[in-house]
Design a protein around this motif. Structure first.
Motif, PDB file in Angstrom:
ATOM      1  N   MET A  63      -2.321  36.424  52.987  1.00  0.00           N
ATOM      2  CA  MET A  63      -3.688  36.939  53.017  1.00  0.00           C
ATOM      3  C   MET A  63      -4.521  36.152  54.020  1.00  0.00           C
ATOM      4  SD  MET A  63      -3.974  39.476  50.986  1.00  0.00           S
ATOM      5  CE  MET A  63      -3.385  40.261  49.484  1.00  0.00           C
ATOM      6  N   ARG A  64      -5.003  36.865  55.052  1.00  0.00           N
ATOM      7  CA  ARG A  64      -5.741  36.190  56.131  1.00  0.00           C
ATOM      8  C   ARG A  64      -7.092  36.846  56.389  1.00  0.00           C
ATOM      9  NH1 ARG A  64      -2.283  32.837  58.933  1.00  0.00           N
ATOM     10  NH2 ARG A  64      -3.539  32.923  60.831  1.00  0.00           N
ATOM     11  N   GLY A  65      -7.591  37.591  55.408  1.00  0.00           N
ATOM     12  CA  GLY A  65      -8.936  38.151  55.510  1.00  0.00           C
ATOM     13  C   GLY A  65      -9.076  39.354  56.401  1.00  0.00           C
ATOM     14  N   CYS A  66      -7.994  40.062  56.713  1.00  0.00           N
ATOM     15  CA  CYS A  66      -8.093  41.217  57.617  1.00  0.00           C
ATOM     16  C   CYS A  66      -8.852  42.349  56.934  1.00  0.00           C
ATOM     17  CB  CYS A  66      -6.692  41.688  58.013  1.00  0.00           C
ATOM     18  SG  CYS A  66      -6.716  42.999  59.256  1.00  0.00           S
ATOM     19  N   ILE A  67      -9.805  42.917  57.652  1.00  0.00           N
ATOM     20  CA  ILE A  67     -10.622  43.987  57.083  1.00  0.00           C
ATOM     21  C   ILE A  67     -10.281  45.348  57.691  1.00  0.00           C
ATOM     22  CG2 ILE A  67     -12.523  42.434  56.497  1.00  0.00           C
ATOM     23  CD1 ILE A  67     -13.974  43.406  58.992  1.00  0.00           C
ATOM     24  N   CYS A  68      -9.160  45.440  58.406  1.00  0.00           N
ATOM     25  CA  CYS A  68      -8.740  46.725  58.971  1.00  0.00           C
ATOM     26  C   CYS A  68      -8.319  47.656  57.837  1.00  0.00           C
ATOM     27  CB  CYS A  68      -7.579  46.512  59.942  1.00  0.00           C
ATOM     28  SG  CYS A  68      -6.973  48.041  60.693  1.00  0.00           S
ATOM     29  N   HIS A  69      -8.944  48.830  57.752  1.00  0.00           N
ATOM     30  CA  HIS A  69      -8.595  49.787  56.710  1.00  0.00           C
ATOM     31  C   HIS A  69      -9.070  51.176  57.096  1.00  0.00           C
ATOM     32  CE1 HIS A  69     -12.737  48.662  55.722  1.00  0.00           C
ATOM     33  NE2 HIS A  69     -12.822  49.774  55.001  1.00  0.00           N
TER      34      HIS A  69
ATOM     35  N   ASN B 298     -12.437  53.217  58.922  1.00  0.00           N
ATOM     36  CA  ASN B 298     -13.617  52.403  58.640  1.00  0.00           C
ATOM     37  C   ASN B 298     -13.664  51.160  59.515  1.00  0.00           C
ATOM     38  OD1 ASN B 298     -12.289  53.364  55.743  1.00  0.00           O
ATOM     39  ND2 ASN B 298     -14.375  54.042  56.064  1.00  0.00           N
ATOM     40  N   GLN B 299     -12.491  50.565  59.793  1.00  0.00           N
ATOM     41  CA  GLN B 299     -12.423  49.399  60.680  1.00  0.00           C
ATOM     42  C   GLN B 299     -11.073  49.429  61.383  1.00  0.00           C
ATOM     43  OE1 GLN B 299     -12.717  46.899  63.038  1.00  0.00           O
ATOM     44  NE2 GLN B 299     -14.481  46.424  61.728  1.00  0.00           N
ATOM     45  N   ARG B 300     -11.098  49.691  62.693  1.00  0.00           N
ATOM     46  CA  ARG B 300      -9.843  49.877  63.418  1.00  0.00           C
ATOM     47  C   ARG B 300      -9.245  48.575  63.914  1.00  0.00           C
ATOM     48  NH1 ARG B 300     -10.524  54.466  67.868  1.00  0.00           N
ATOM     49  NH2 ARG B 300      -8.474  53.603  68.391  1.00  0.00           N
ATOM     50  N   ASN B 301     -10.026  47.533  64.033  1.00  0.00           N
ATOM     51  CA  ASN B 301      -9.524  46.279  64.582  1.00  0.00           C
ATOM     52  C   ASN B 301      -9.027  45.358  63.469  1.00  0.00           C
ATOM     53  OD1 ASN B 301     -10.251  46.979  67.264  1.00  0.00           O
ATOM     54  ND2 ASN B 301     -12.376  46.408  66.825  1.00  0.00           N
ATOM     55  N   HIS B 302      -7.955  44.633  63.764  1.00  0.00           N
ATOM     56  CA  HIS B 302      -7.398  43.674  62.805  1.00  0.00           C
ATOM     57  C   HIS B 302      -8.134  42.341  62.969  1.00  0.00           C
ATOM     58  CE1 HIS B 302      -3.915  46.039  61.317  1.00  0.00           C
ATOM     59  NE2 HIS B 302      -4.026  46.637  62.495  1.00  0.00           N
ATOM     60  N   VAL B 303      -9.305  42.272  62.336  1.00  0.00           N
ATOM     61  CA  VAL B 303     -10.154  41.083  62.436  1.00  0.00           C
ATOM     62  C   VAL B 303     -10.598  40.663  61.042  1.00  0.00           C
ATOM     63  CG1 VAL B 303     -10.969  41.641  64.765  1.00  0.00           C
ATOM     64  CG2 VAL B 303     -12.217  42.511  62.757  1.00  0.00           C
ATOM     65  N   ASP B 304     -11.093  39.424  60.948  1.00  0.00           N
ATOM     66  CA  ASP B 304     -11.654  38.983  59.668  1.00  0.00           C
ATOM     67  C   ASP B 304     -13.142  39.298  59.655  1.00  0.00           C
ATOM     68  OD1 ASP B 304     -12.820  37.076  61.282  1.00  0.00           O
ATOM     69  OD2 ASP B 304     -11.391  35.505  60.719  1.00  0.00           O
ATOM     70  N   LYS B 305     -13.858  38.825  58.624  1.00  0.00           N
ATOM     71  CA  LYS B 305     -15.270  39.184  58.476  1.00  0.00           C
ATOM     72  C   LYS B 305     -16.140  38.611  59.583  1.00  0.00           C
ATOM     73  CE  LYS B 305     -16.331  35.328  55.365  1.00  0.00           C
ATOM     74  NZ  LYS B 305     -16.887  34.955  54.047  1.00  0.00           N
ATOM     75  N   SER B 306     -15.609  37.607  60.294  1.00  0.00           N
ATOM     76  CA  SER B 306     -16.371  37.050  61.416  1.00  0.00           C
ATOM     77  C   SER B 306     -16.124  37.811  62.708  1.00  0.00           C
ATOM     78  CB  SER B 306     -16.006  35.572  61.606  1.00  0.00           C
ATOM     79  OG  SER B 306     -14.636  35.440  61.952  1.00  0.00           O
TER      80      SER B 306
ATOM     81  N   LEU C 289     -13.171  37.973  64.324  1.00  0.00           N
ATOM     82  CA  LEU C 289     -12.128  37.342  65.139  1.00  0.00           C
ATOM     83  C   LEU C 289     -10.751  37.818  64.702  1.00  0.00           C
ATOM     84  CD1 LEU C 289     -13.487  33.670  65.252  1.00  0.00           C
ATOM     85  CD2 LEU C 289     -13.684  35.447  67.025  1.00  0.00           C
ATOM     86  N   PRO C 290      -9.796  37.919  65.636  1.00  0.00           N
ATOM     87  CA  PRO C 290      -8.419  38.292  65.262  1.00  0.00           C
ATOM     88  C   PRO C 290      -7.879  37.316  64.215  1.00  0.00           C
ATOM     89  CG  PRO C 290      -8.687  38.344  67.653  1.00  0.00           C
ATOM     90  CD  PRO C 290      -9.931  37.709  67.097  1.00  0.00           C
ATOM     91  N   CYS C 291      -7.200  37.867  63.195  1.00  0.00           N
ATOM     92  CA  CYS C 291      -6.741  37.011  62.107  1.00  0.00           C
ATOM     93  C   CYS C 291      -5.221  37.032  61.922  1.00  0.00           C
ATOM     94  CB  CYS C 291      -7.433  37.386  60.796  1.00  0.00           C
ATOM     95  SG  CYS C 291      -7.272  39.131  60.364  1.00  0.00           S
ATOM     96  N   HIS C 292      -4.529  37.817  62.745  1.00  0.00           N
ATOM     97  CA  HIS C 292      -3.058  37.788  62.750  1.00  0.00           C
ATOM     98  C   HIS C 292      -2.586  38.500  64.010  1.00  0.00           C
ATOM     99  CE1 HIS C 292      -2.473  42.065  61.419  1.00  0.00           C
ATOM    100  NE2 HIS C 292      -3.654  41.855  60.847  1.00  0.00           N
ATOM    101  N   GLY C 293      -1.307  38.417  64.269  1.00  0.00           N
ATOM    102  CA  GLY C 293      -0.792  39.016  65.493  1.00  0.00           C
ATOM    103  C   GLY C 293      -0.888  38.070  66.678  1.00  0.00           C
TER     104      GLY C 293
ATOM    105  N   LEU D  10      -2.877  38.000  69.141  1.00  0.00           N
ATOM    106  CA  LEU D  10      -4.224  37.658  69.603  1.00  0.00           C
ATOM    107  C   LEU D  10      -4.837  36.521  68.793  1.00  0.00           C
ATOM    108  CD1 LEU D  10      -5.707  41.231  70.236  1.00  0.00           C
ATOM    109  CD2 LEU D  10      -4.613  39.682  71.871  1.00  0.00           C
ATOM    110  N   ASP D  11      -4.208  36.197  67.669  1.00  0.00           N
ATOM    111  CA  ASP D  11      -4.706  35.111  66.822  1.00  0.00           C
ATOM    112  C   ASP D  11      -4.005  33.806  67.219  1.00  0.00           C
ATOM    113  OD1 ASP D  11      -5.675  33.467  64.869  1.00  0.00           O
ATOM    114  OD2 ASP D  11      -4.556  34.407  63.219  1.00  0.00           O
ATOM    115  N   GLN D  12      -4.745  32.887  67.824  1.00  0.00           N
ATOM    116  CA  GLN D  12      -4.161  31.629  68.284  1.00  0.00           C
ATOM    117  C   GLN D  12      -3.582  30.815  67.132  1.00  0.00           C
ATOM    118  OE1 GLN D  12      -3.779  30.744  71.499  1.00  0.00           O
ATOM    119  NE2 GLN D  12      -4.631  32.756  72.031  1.00  0.00           N
ATOM    120  N   ASP D  13      -4.219  30.878  65.967  1.00  0.00           N
ATOM    121  CA  ASP D  13      -3.735  30.110  64.821  1.00  0.00           C
ATOM    122  C   ASP D  13      -2.423  30.664  64.255  1.00  0.00           C
ATOM    123  OD1 ASP D  13      -5.920  28.470  65.000  1.00  0.00           O
ATOM    124  OD2 ASP D  13      -7.126  29.650  63.596  1.00  0.00           O
ATOM    125  N   ALA D  14      -2.107  31.910  64.617  1.00  0.00           N
ATOM    126  CA  ALA D  14      -0.887  32.532  64.085  1.00  0.00           C
ATOM    127  C   ALA D  14       0.329  32.272  64.967  1.00  0.00           C
ATOM    128  CB  ALA D  14      -1.096  34.041  63.937  1.00  0.00           C
ATOM    129  N   MET D  15       0.118  31.688  66.154  1.00  0.00           N
ATOM    130  CA  MET D  15       1.221  31.472  67.080  1.00  0.00           C
ATOM    131  C   MET D  15       2.293  30.592  66.446  1.00  0.00           C
ATOM    132  SD  MET D  15       0.360  33.308  69.591  1.00  0.00           S
ATOM    133  CE  MET D  15       1.547  32.813  70.833  1.00  0.00           C
TER     134      MET D  15
END
Length: 695
Positions: free
Chosen positions: A137-143, A161-169, A171-175, A177-182
């Motif tokens: 669980m990484r806070g993704c709001i894509c749905h 409702n939300q096409r991008n895989h981002v968190d509430k801020s 920012l990318p939260c997985h994949g 594009l997410d630097q922390d997920a590398m």
């Protein structure tokens, strides 16, 4: 708003939007032209209309996002029965489904202070709270939301409702594009794909040990340079979990067979293309097709052909089984759908054949079929033609196999066997007498001393012999090659289902369903996988690994000995013992007979097929019996023109249509489905029907 060329539509205008149906098998948001809706509860969201039948393809396509691989789970679902709303809204629904990226909505990543951040855009309750999956669980709001429209049940309204895989801020939260997920699994999809799951489950069903599966997987990942997706991270625990599922599963979901079937259908809706429960006036009908079978049908059936294997298990199973087959590059018959019915399948084909055709077209709108082979002349041919827009051929493998096996059982003299077999072919095609019953009478008089076979023939075949003869007069007849592939499937199915250890289960349909969709299908999956990769060759059942059609193509032409001056028989040199040659009587006919051990068991052997192929390629044998029927029909027309001018006008119209129909057969011939006609015009001019060479 003034100055804008295109006005943003309101929700009331959604039915005026175009219905989008991308031609690809699976599609994503990138393949769709989205419209941003104005006002209402969905104000500002992107919307689009697609066929409801393609919702699954859209979900799969969205899960394959290259930048943010995901897995969309059903977060909530609601249904309404038809007629429950008196005045439905324009966006009113029969079904409402909310899909949410599995990397959200909760966020259990560590924040900068090292404290878990449990906040999210959705309360952590109900389905939204999954403590067991916190690591992903990484806070993704894509749905997005899918509504099956109340007023248009065949359409689905997608509200993104939300096409991008981002968190509430934002920012990318997985994949990627997410630097922390590398370097972590968050770069990839959260779960293994359905294809990988099917692969592992199939390996387990055919008996491959857990350690061997894990070792094989590691070798495959190393072979392509390390992990590239979630499937490459398959762990021993993943395999163990699937092994546990298999071990704890049972075909008997309920002690009552009918209740058990209904429960299976409810749990496996995506594998059911038609279901009709038995009632006072309606028979039981169940049409099944797994995702793997649909893939095989799309791959090998396109510009190819489907064959029926019907009424299997009529005596032993509770309800008979019908299989639809396609033929792969190795000439093996692959089961691509099963139909179980309490009545004869030919009586209920109109209920499900169209739905199956629609299911294929939905998967691949460009898919086309060249020909459909039926093994029973009682099938409603017009319904099959209408559903698949293709030619229909009659395959006589069932009659041939039944007759030769009964002859071998009731008659001990080989010379009498082959003469009776040849006469049965004449009888079926009415080549010696125009009237079928006259041919039957002649056959019974010639072999009057064969009482055991005659009793069988009178009880089993005589009531339907006119039906078969009329079918042969009205339909092109497939040659012997497909018979071998269908027969091989028949023997494999019989070996699996009619093992004595299952005798107590034959009376239950849920056992048949479970066995077909698990162990039996997995054996075919293993065959395909072994051929493609070379792995697990030692686990394949060699007795069914190839059929006589494929084996015949491996025989060299020089090993076939034909005497053009005496076409009563031919010889084929054994491929294992060069000092041995087998004799094929009545060569080039659908009713050829060989003296090899396999043929003496009542099976269609490779020697018969090789000789048939050689005879037609060299044009040295008599025309096929089906060709003689065709020639005789043309001669009869030429010798008896109608005298009535009005009848003659109608005859000319029919002749023109016949000419167009023959042109259609020539198209099939050019594609390899029918053997080209001989060029010379002689007493041997015939339409030599031969099953196609696969490309």
């Amino acid at each position: 708003m003034k100055g804008h060329e295109h006005k943003i539509p309101r929700m009331e205008d959604i039915l005026n939007l175009p219905v989008q149906d991308p031609p690809c098998a699976e599609f994503s948001a990138a393949h769709i032209k989205w419209v941003k809706v104005e006002g209402g509860r969905q104000g500002g969201d992107d919307i689009a209309l697609i066929p409801f039948a393609r919702v699954g393809d859209f979900v799969k396509g969205e899960s394959s996002n290259a930048e943010c691989p995901a897995s969309f789970r059903i977060e909530s679902r609601r249904r309404r029965p038809e007629g429950s709303i008196r005045k439905p809204r324009v966006d009113g629904y029969l079904e409402y489904t909310l899909y949410w990226c599995s990397y959200g909505p909760e966020d259990y990543r560590e924040n900068e202070s090292g404290v878990l951040d449990g906040s999210s855009t959705k309360p952590a309750s109900g389905k939204g709270s999954r403590p067991g999956r916190r690591h992903m669980m990484r806070g993704c709001i894509c749905h997005f939301t899918v509504k099956r429209l109340y007023t248009r049940p065949l359409l689905a309204l997608i509200i993104y409702n939300q096409r991008n895989h981002v968190d509430k801020s934002g920012l990318p939260c997985h994949g990627i594009l997410d630097q922390d997920a590398m370097g972590t699994r968050a770069m990839y999809a959260p779960r293994i794909s359905e294809e990988q799951r099917q692969k592992v489950m199939s390996m387990l069903y055919v008996g491959i040990p857990l350690d061997s599966i894990v070792q094989h997987h590691m070798e495959m990942v190393e072979g392509h340079g390390g992990p590239h997706n979630r499937d490459d991270f398959l762990s021993r625990n993943d395999v163990r979990n699937m092994e546990r599922v298999i071990r704890n599963s049972s075909h008997e979901l309920h002690e009552d067979d009918e209740c058990s079937i209904r429960m299976w259908v409810q749990r496996h809706r995506k594998n059911v293309f038609y279901f009709q429960d038995s009632s006072g006036s309606e028979p039981f009908v169940l049409g099944m097709q797994t995702d793997w079978q649909l893939q095989q049908l799309v791959q090998y059936g396109h510009n190819g052909y489907i064959a029926f294997h019907s009424t299997f298990g009529l005596k032993k199973l509770k309800y008979p089984l019908c299989t639809l087959l396609v033929f792969n590059a190795s000439r093996d018959a692959i089961p691509v759908a099963w139909v179980i019915t309490s009545s004869f399948v030919s009586q209920d084909i109109h209920k499900w054949i169209g739905l199956l055709a629609e299911r294929i077209q939905t998967k691949d709108p460009r898919w086309r079929l060249d020909a459909f082979l039926v093994d029973d002349p009682s099938f409603e041919i017009s319904i099959i033609r209408e559903a698949f827009q293709c030619r229909v051929l009659l395959c006589i493998w069932r009659a041939r196999r039944s007759w030769i096996r009964r002859l071998l059982k009731t008659c001990c003299n080989f010379d009498v066997q082959r003469e009776m077999f040849k006469h049965l072919g004449w009888l079926l095609y009415c080549t010696r007498r125009p009237n079928t019953m006259d041919s039957v009478e002649e056959f019974m008089q010639v072999f009057v001393d064969q009482c055991a076979f005659m009793d069988y023939f009178k009880s089993r075949w005589l009531p339907n012999i006119e039906l078969w003869a009329n079918g042969i007069r009205s339909l092109p007849v497939a040659g012997p090659e497909p018979n071998a592939a269908i027969e091989s499937y028949h023997l494999r199915l019989k070996s699996k289902l009619f093992n004595e250890q299952y005798v107590d289960s034959w009376s239950r349909v849920d056992w048949l369903i479970h066995t077909l969709t698990t162990e039996f299908q997995s054996s075919y999956w293993l065959d395909q996988y072994s051929v493609e990769t070379g792995y697990f060759e030692n686990l394949r059942d060699k007795s069914f690994s190839t059929n006589a059609w494929y084996q015949a193509l491996q025989i060299l032409n020089v090993d076939v000995i034909l005497d053009e001056q005496n076409l009563q028989y031919a010889k084929v040199i054994s491929q294992t013992d060069r000092s041995l040659a087998y004799t094929i009587w009545n060569p080039g006919s659908e009713f050829s007979l060989c003296d090899c051990p396999w043929s003496r068991l009542g099976n269609l052997c490779k020697h018969v097929i090789k000789v048939a192929i050689t005879c037609k390629s060299q044009q040295v044998a008599r025309p096929l019996l089906s060709a003689q029927v065709y020639r005789q029909a043309l001669l009869t027309l030429l010798q008896n023109p109608p005298d009535d001018p009005l009848v003659l006008d109608h005859a000319i119209l029919h002749a023109t249509r016949l000419q167009q129909d023959i042109k259609g057969l020539e198209v099939l011939s050019n594609s390899g489905l029918l053997q080209p006609l001989p060029s010379e015009i002689s007493s041997h001019v015939a339409d030599n029907i031969l099953f196609p060479r696969l490309h």
